[in-house]
Write an enzyme that holds these catalytic residues in place. Structure first.
Site, PDB file in Angstrom:
ATOM      1  N   GLY A   1       0.849  -1.193   0.000  1.00  0.00           N
ATOM      2  CA  GLY A   1       0.000   0.000   0.000  1.00  0.00           C
ATOM      3  C   GLY A   1       0.876   1.231   0.000  1.00  0.00           C
TER       4      GLY A   1
ATOM      5  N   ASP B   1       3.772   2.924 -11.601  1.00  0.00           N
ATOM      6  CA  ASP B   1       4.603   4.117 -11.759  1.00  0.00           C
ATOM      7  C   ASP B   1       4.969   4.717 -10.401  1.00  0.00           C
ATOM      8  OD1 ASP B   1       4.633   4.474 -14.722  1.00  0.00           O
ATOM      9  OD2 ASP B   1       2.476   4.612 -14.450  1.00  0.00           O
ATOM     10  N   GLY B   2       4.002   4.713  -9.479  1.00  0.00           N
ATOM     11  CA  GLY B   2       4.260   5.287  -8.157  1.00  0.00           C
ATOM     12  C   GLY B   2       5.320   4.530  -7.400  1.00  0.00           C
TER      13      GLY B   2
ATOM     14  N   ASN C   1       1.401   2.426 -17.349  1.00  0.00           N
ATOM     15  CA  ASN C   1       0.162   2.980 -17.914  1.00  0.00           C
ATOM     16  C   ASN C   1       0.184   4.498 -18.040  1.00  0.00           C
ATOM     17  OD1 ASN C   1      -0.617   4.069 -15.329  1.00  0.00           O
ATOM     18  ND2 ASN C   1      -1.451   2.067 -14.750  1.00  0.00           N
TER      19      ASN C   1
ATOM     20  N   ILE D   1      -0.194   6.873 -15.920  1.00  0.00           N
ATOM     21  CA  ILE D   1      -1.230   7.616 -15.192  1.00  0.00           C
ATOM     22  C   ILE D   1      -0.948   7.576 -13.696  1.00  0.00           C
ATOM     23  CG2 ILE D   1      -3.679   7.670 -14.563  1.00  0.00           C
ATOM     24  CD1 ILE D   1      -3.200   8.631 -17.374  1.00  0.00           C
TER      25      ILE D   1
ATOM     26  N   HIS E   1      -8.505   5.534 -12.067  1.00  0.00           N
ATOM     27  CA  HIS E   1      -7.488   5.057 -11.124  1.00  0.00           C
ATOM     28  C   HIS E   1      -8.091   4.670  -9.780  1.00  0.00           C
ATOM     29  CE1 HIS E   1      -3.842   4.900  -8.665  1.00  0.00           C
ATOM     30  NE2 HIS E   1      -4.485   5.660  -7.802  1.00  0.00           N
TER      31      HIS E   1
ATOM     32  N   ARG F   1      26.716  -0.989  22.464  1.00  0.00           N
ATOM     33  CA  ARG F   1      26.901  -1.513  21.100  1.00  0.00           C
ATOM     34  C   ARG F   1      27.929  -2.644  21.119  1.00  0.00           C
ATOM     35  NH1 ARG F   1      30.973   2.211  17.535  1.00  0.00           N
ATOM     36  NH2 ARG F   1      32.288   2.965  19.240  1.00  0.00           N
TER      37      ARG F   1
ATOM     38  N   SER G   1      30.821   0.261  13.189  1.00  0.00           N
ATOM     39  CA  SER G   1      30.231   1.129  14.214  1.00  0.00           C
ATOM     40  C   SER G   1      29.086   0.444  14.940  1.00  0.00           C
ATOM     41  CB  SER G   1      29.730   2.424  13.576  1.00  0.00           C
ATOM     42  OG  SER G   1      30.798   3.201  13.076  1.00  0.00           O
TER      43      SER G   1
ATOM     44  N   GLU H   1      19.451   2.515   4.163  1.00  0.00           N
ATOM     45  CA  GLU H   1      18.755   2.158   5.406  1.00  0.00           C
ATOM     46  C   GLU H   1      17.326   1.699   5.150  1.00  0.00           C
ATOM     47  OE1 GLU H   1      21.939   5.179   6.437  1.00  0.00           O
ATOM     48  OE2 GLU H   1      20.326   5.047   4.944  1.00  0.00           O
TER      49      GLU H   1
ATOM     50  N   ASP I   1      30.149  14.250  16.680  1.00  0.00           N
ATOM     51  CA  ASP I   1      29.470  14.225  15.382  1.00  0.00           C
ATOM     52  C   ASP I   1      28.303  15.207  15.328  1.00  0.00           C
ATOM     53  OD1 ASP I   1      31.078  12.515  13.993  1.00  0.00           O
ATOM     54  OD2 ASP I   1      29.936  10.717  14.473  1.00  0.00           O
TER      55      ASP I   1
END
Length: 668
Positions: free
Chosen positions: A123, A161-162, A191, A193, A265, A358, A385, A412, A470
């Site tokens: 979706g 297309d999307g 298509n 559109i 559509h 970490r 890292s 990511e 950073d």
């Protein structure tokens, strides 16, 4: 662009028209939906399923089935129509009649777990094609372990297309092309559109050239020429590269006055247009009725799949790798992991290492990956890292899929979606790392992990201003709160190596919940020096230090701020103020405890929350009048210790907040 409709109908023509008519009727009955894509891609889908796809509706979760992903999820009626026509036992005509209605499986966009055969929730455009990359990768990795006899299926995707405009599509096609995922075939519904009108309003990209540049095999066909479609699919299957088949289609094909326009559509066609379409398509059956010969044709597809599945069952039964194959698909061996982690935690409490969480994560992963051989690690170009690769982990590489570590590159979002695909495919337990500040790049895919109930583990390091120089671009402030706001997601912020090991034990064994591990860059002392066989982090929050007698105040902290809370409690004790310290590594698990347990941990005394992040999301821990020591804005570039002082996240500040709260002056 218009096309004449075929005068002489073949069986495949009628199979495709069944998709079109069921789509028209369902969208009209719902008075909402998207008929354009299913009607335009009905010919492509029919050829694909009738001649190529191998699935068995009677065993919808058969491991070696082909995967089909409707990345253009708004075209969900194409999926539901095919499933109904093939005879999925949970997709009767009542489901089609009640498209997009509460209590039915036929949601507006396909939802994983709601209906058999829906491989992933789609979706949000682009997510489907990116998730499918993970599925195609999982197929190659399983094939490397178990061979062609047990693993050899294709991953098919319909993308619009999307989907291809979304940025995640670039990450996905680049990764698939680099790895050479030759059993992935994408059908582009070309298509022209979008909702606003022609695609020319917003894009001029040569998509075929883009895919070719990423190493894909590319073809272009008339999306309504069934023989050309079949030839293209056969060529794609034979090519060692992932394939794009650009299908030039007419959106809403079959609707005489609306096809080819953006009006078809995302809206019902209307009774008059549906009547005209029925006539043009030569369809005489009443709404929600399908002639028996068309059902017979679609049921033949299901029978072919069933025959393939039963033959595979026989091969599996005779294979010396059968036990290992079954084990790869089973839930993690929680008992074995519990024994290994418990022994490891006992050692940690005794040795009390001072390490960044970490690093503690890397140490715990040595236990996890040794105990669970199907754990698959990775990082978005931050391996050194995030510390997500353990000893002996070989990388997955083009043509070499037997490894257990994936270099996702600086992608990511694509990494997160691919991990969803790896988990959904089955056979693997994926985890992957990046910086916590970049969780926002992953967020749409994390949200789908939560929505689908997929137990992916997200390793997010450099979790606060504690990362230092950073600066604010890399210092997460609001990310923890935003992740805690996401339903069905466990967010862990462990205080030391012991809690980190506990968090990993919980996260890697969850069956229907993703987890996010927020881990420090800076070294932290071990605060749990007294061993407990129980996994205390599983409670979400627990009393780390209880004063003698009644509490005057309760200090609640997470992660790197637990040591600050302990130091503040020491200061207050010197003044005769009895402060309890609660470590709260996972708010969501704490919220699942019964009321008596939560009350015993939190107590009735004034409370102070401590976290190097914003207060939002602390409502389950703090009352409105309680205090909070944390961030109220973005960070800055400076050494970590200086930043903690600058922003007032210190033991002295916590003690001050406690005094103010005890004195009844309210929240500070």
């Amino acid at each position: 662009m218009t096309r004449p409709f075929a005068m002489k109908m073949t069986a495949e023509d009628r199979m495709a028209n069944a998709i079109r008519v069921l789509t028209m009727d369902a969208v009209q009955a719902a008075n909402s939906g998207h008929p354009g894509a299913p009607m335009g891609m009905a010919d492509v889908a029919t050829v694909l399923f009738n001649r190529f796809v191998t699935i068995d509706p009677s065993e919808a979760a058969w491991p070696d089935r082909d995967r089909f992903v409707m990345s253009a999820g708004h075209g969900s009626m194409l999926v539901y129509a095919i499933h109904h026509l093939m005879g999925y036992d949970d997709m009767g005509m009542e489901q089609i009649r009640n498209f997009r209605q509460m209590g039915y499986r036929t949601a507006g966009h396909p939802e994983y777990g709601h209906a058999k055969g829906v491989e992933t929730t789609t979706g949000p455009l682009g997510q489907g094609i990116a998730t499918a990359v993970g599925m195609a990768l999982a197929e190659r990795m399983q094939n490397a372990r178990f061979g062609d006899d047990l693993v050899g299926h294709f991953t098919y995707v319909i993308a619009g297309d999307g989907c291809l405009m979304e940025g995640i599509s670039h990450e996905a096609i680049d990764l698939a092309g680099h790895l050479g995922l030759g059993r992935m075939i994408v059908f582009w519904d070309d298509n022209g559109i979008t909702i606003d009108g022609s695609t020319g309003l917003s894009t001029s990209t040569d998509q075929k050239a883009r895919f070719a540049a990423a190493g894909w095999h590319v073809q272009a066909v008339d999306g309504h020429d069934k023989e050309a479609i079949a030839r293209a699919i056969a060529a794609a299957q034979a090519d060692p590269r992932p394939s794009l088949i650009a299908c030039k289609t007419v959106i809403g094909y079959g609707a005489p006055t609306k096809q080819g326009s953006h009006s078809v559509h995302g809206a019902p066609l209307g009774a008059e247009e549906i009547a005209a379409a029925r006539k043009a398509l030569g369809w005489d059956a009443a709404p929600f009725e399908v002639p028996g010969d068309i059902y017979d044709s679609w049921h033949a597809v299901a029978r072919r799949g069933r025959d393939a599945r039963t033959a595979w069952d026989r091969r599996l039964a005779a294979s010396p790798k059968a036990d290992a194959f079954h084990a790869s698909l089973a839930a993690p061996d929680a008992a074995a992991l519990d024994a290994a982690i418990t022994a490891y935690r006992h050692k940690l409490s005794a040795e009390a290492p001072k390490v960044a969480t970490r690093k503690a994560s890397e140490m715990a992963l040595e236990i996890v990956t040794a105990t669970l051989p199907n754990a698959i690690g990775g990082s978005a170009d931050l391996t050194g890292s995030n510390l997500t690769r353990t000893k002996g982990m070989a990388p997955v590489a083009p043509g070499s899929f037997g490894g257990s570590y994936i270099h996702y590159g600086i992608r990511e979002h694509g990494m997160a979606a691919a991990m969803n695909g790896l988990a959904l495919h089955g056979g693997f337990r994926p985890y992957g790392g990046t910086f916590l500040a970049f969780a926002d790049y992953c967020r749409p895919a994390i949200r789908l992990s939560a929505l689908m109930g997929v137990p992916v583990v997200y390793v997010m390091t450099h979790d606060s201003i504690g990362l230092g120089e950073d600066g604010p671009t890399h210092q997460p402030v609001e990310q923890i709160a935003s992740l805690r706001a996401m339903p069905n997601t466990l967010v862990f912020r462990p205080a030391d190596a012991v809690e980190t090991a506990e968090a990993w034990q919980i996260a890697i064994t969850r069956e229907a919940t993703p987890s996010v591990l927020c881990l420090s860059r800076q070294n932290l002392p071990t605060v749990r020096t007294r061993h407990s066989d129980a996994n205390l982090s599983a409670r979400g929050a627990y009393v780390l230090r209880e004063p003698e007698g009644a509490r005057d105040v309760t200090l609640i902290a997470t992660g790197s701020e637990v040591e600050i809370a302990l130091a503040a409690a020491d200061r207050l004790a010197g003044e005769g103020i009895a402060a309890a310290v609660v470590s709260a590594p996972c708010f969501e698990l704490f919220d699942q405890q019964d009321a008596a347990t939560r009350a015993a941990v939190l107590g009735t005394a004034p409370r102070i929350g401590v976290e190097a992040a914003i207060r939002q999301g602390w409502d389950a821990m703090l009352r409105p009048e309680d205090g909070f020591v944390g961030m109220t804005g973005f960070g800055a570039s400076a050494p970590a210790e200086e930043l903690y002082r600058h922003f007032g996240i210190t033991a002295e500040a916590v003690a001050d907040a406690a005094r103010i709260r005890i004195e009844g002056k309210g929240r500070k």
